[in-house]
Design an enzyme around this catalytic site. Structure first.
Site, PDB file in Angstrom:
ATOM      1  N   ASP A 229       0.831  -1.202   0.000  1.00 31.42           N
ATOM      2  CA  ASP A 229       0.000   0.000   0.000  1.00 31.42           C
ATOM      3  C   ASP A 229       0.867   1.254   0.000  1.00 31.42           C
ATOM      4  OD1 ASP A 229      -1.808  -2.033   0.557  1.00 31.42           O
ATOM      5  OD2 ASP A 229      -2.857  -0.921   2.109  1.00 31.42           O
ATOM      6  N   GLY A 249       1.762  -2.272  -5.570  1.00 30.93           N
ATOM      7  CA  GLY A 249       1.132  -3.559  -5.760  1.00 30.93           C
ATOM      8  C   GLY A 249      -0.144  -3.759  -4.977  1.00 30.93           C
ATOM      9  N   ASP A 250      -0.668  -2.711  -4.353  1.00 32.38           N
ATOM     10  CA  ASP A 250      -1.925  -2.839  -3.606  1.00 32.38           C
ATOM     11  C   ASP A 250      -2.617  -1.482  -3.645  1.00 32.38           C
ATOM     12  OD1 ASP A 250      -3.976  -3.715  -1.837  1.00 32.38           O
ATOM     13  OD2 ASP A 250      -2.591  -5.068  -0.837  1.00 32.38           O
ATOM     14  N   ASP A 251      -3.488  -1.203  -2.664  1.00 31.49           N
ATOM     15  CA  ASP A 251      -4.201   0.072  -2.656  1.00 31.49           C
ATOM     16  C   ASP A 251      -3.214   1.231  -2.603  1.00 31.49           C
ATOM     17  OD1 ASP A 251      -6.693  -1.264  -2.525  1.00 31.49           O
ATOM     18  OD2 ASP A 251      -6.523  -1.432  -0.345  1.00 31.49           O
ATOM     19  N   SER A 285      -5.465  -3.660  -7.139  1.00 29.11           N
ATOM     20  CA  SER A 285      -6.315  -3.191  -6.052  1.00 29.11           C
ATOM     21  C   SER A 285      -6.971  -1.863  -6.407  1.00 29.11           C
ATOM     22  CB  SER A 285      -5.492  -3.103  -4.768  1.00 29.11           C
ATOM     23  OG  SER A 285      -4.970  -4.376  -4.435  1.00 29.11           O
TER      24      SER A 285
END
Length: 465
Positions: A229, A249-251, A285
């Protein structure tokens, strides 16, 4: 997707303007921050640090900050990190400190997990986020601090997280992975003008903090890196994030407030959050997420001037039975999307729990969510808005949204109630009832202007008299 304007459309736009707040945003929505020059300054080299990317400088950082603590009551101090590659394990900050990185300065996180100590879990989580028990301390850490500045001339802090990502994928972690920067129970925090790379886990994590500003930062991690994140305000208040670019790689931003029974018990909400001028992408995400850990409550979130591209989801709310808490009074406006799979997504069954002690009857309250002025090209799905049976998400309001959608079924909605105007493709059935004129007051922030106009009219009448 375009259609000719009609008289009805024009009248509806004028009507909606009567619901909307007449606000001219300044160049910054953040309060003025204290980035003045400290009266005392030292360089990390004065404490034996070597910027060769190989020498471990943990003791140098710790000793420098210990020395600077003597100036905390004398206007504070600055620790200067010059050009070089400064390898280090975890170190703690102090109050009234500026950590300043020069343009070509790079602080490198050690690739030896033993240089990242293990600390207790957060009380609002009850355990490590990934594994039961404790967790690794962040690379740069602080708790119970005030007046902390982490800034520079666009220097870099690189967590070198690949070793942690490998352990996560191989299931060889002993404890939850560390953040790159975590500040706890602190107030008066400024993070600005830096680049953050390759965090082992969440990148910037202010938790139980007040008056936090994050400005002009760039955050990168590989698009397939797990749970990296960008910025996660957690049980914090008066947080402003603006002028940032994030690709992870995420939010990109995840607003949180504790996990199930632990978050309910700790009871500290995340509130008064401003996000302004954010650009970025995430292939797995959401650009901006609320949750899924939101058990202490999230409210008064204002998001404006956002651009997401080549991403999975733009705006997302994640929750579940057992979370409790609430998400309310959320206002999102002026969003531009390109090549995004799902523009708006609310998920009521995001069901990971810390342990078996959670109460499945602790249902979240999701209400007064306004999303307006959104345009998007090459969007696969306009919205997946899925509440919880017996616990509808209510007063979801969509206004002036035009999306070029490839799916034959652009909306999928269940257990939700709300309103919409000027939405293309046309909103799903539970949201089709119009906002204007009956439902302005049901839509967060759209009703503010009505009250403001009434007050202004009364004041004008008094002045006229």
């Amino acid at each position: 997707m375009r259609r000719p304007s009609t008289l009805v459309d024009v009248l509806l736009v004028l009507a909606l303007l009567s619901c909307s707040p007449w606000i001219v945003w300044s160049n910054t929505l953040c309060q003025e921050t204290n980035d003045e020059v400290r009266p005392h300054s030292v360089s990390i080299t004065e404490f034996g640090a070597v910027g060769d990317g190989v020498t471990l400088n943990t003791k140098a950082f710790q000793n420098a900050i210990f020395y600077l603590n003597s100036f905390a009551d004398k206007g504070g101090a600055k620790l200067f990190v010059p050009d070089g590659r400064w390898l280090t394990g975890s170190f703690d900050l102090i109050s009234h400190l500026t950590l300043w990185l020069d343009k070509d300065a790079v602080i490198l996180g050690s690739t030896n997990p033993e240089d990242w100590p293990v600390v207790d879990p957060l009380p609002s989580y009850g355990r490590g986020r990934e594994l039961p028990g404790k967790r690794h301390k962040s690379l740069i850490y602080g708790r119970n601090l005030s007046d902390v500045i982490i800034t520079g001339n666009n220097g870099t802090i690189d967590g070198q997280g690949s070793i942690w990502w490998s352990m996560f994928r191989n299931k060889t972690l002993d404890y939850t992975r560390p953040h790159l920067i975590e500040l706890m129970n602190s107030t008066g925090v400024l993070i600005s003008n830096l680049t953050f790379l390759n965090s082992p886990f969440w990148t910037l994590h202010p938790v139980y903090c007040s008056h936090v500003t994050v400005q002009k930062v760039t955050i990168f991690a590989p698009l397939d890196s797990p749970n990296t994140d960008g910025i996660d305000p957690d049980s914090s208040d008066n947080v402003c994030i603006e002028d940032c670019y994030i690709s992870t790689g995420d939010d990109l931003i995840a607003i949180k407030s504790g996990w199930d029974e632990y978050g309910i018990r700790y009871g500290r909400p995340c509130t008064n959050i401003i996000i302004h001028r954010l650009v970025g992408k995430t292939q797995t995400s959401a650009g901006i997420a609320i949750g899924s850990e939101m058990s202490g409550g999230v409210s008064e979130v204002h998001i404006e001037d956002i651009q997401f591209y080549d991403s999975h989801t733009a705006i997302r709310i994640k929750t579940s039975p057992g979370r409790g808490g609430y998400v309310r009074n959320i206002y999102v406006t002026n969003v531009t999307l390109a090549n995004v799979d799902i523009a708006i997504r609310f998920t009521g069954l995001y069901g990971e729990h810390p342990d078996d002690a959670y109460d499945p009857k602790a249902l979240p309250v999701i209400e007064k969510i306004t999303i307006k002025d959104v345009v998007g090209e090459n969007i696969k799905t306009a919205g997946l808005i899925e509440g919880i049976e017996g616990d509808n998400f209510v007063n979801v309001c969509l206004s002036n949204i035009v999306l070029n959608v490839s799916s034959n079924y652009p909306w999928n909605c269940s257990y939700v109630k709300g309103y919409s105007d000027l939405v293309l493709p046309e909103a799903c059935e539970p949201l089709k009832e119009r906002i204007f004129p009956e439902h302005c007051s049901d839509c967060y922030y759209l009703s503010n202007q009505i009250q403001s106009s009434k007050s202004q009219n009364r004041a004008g009448q008094r002045n006229f008299r």
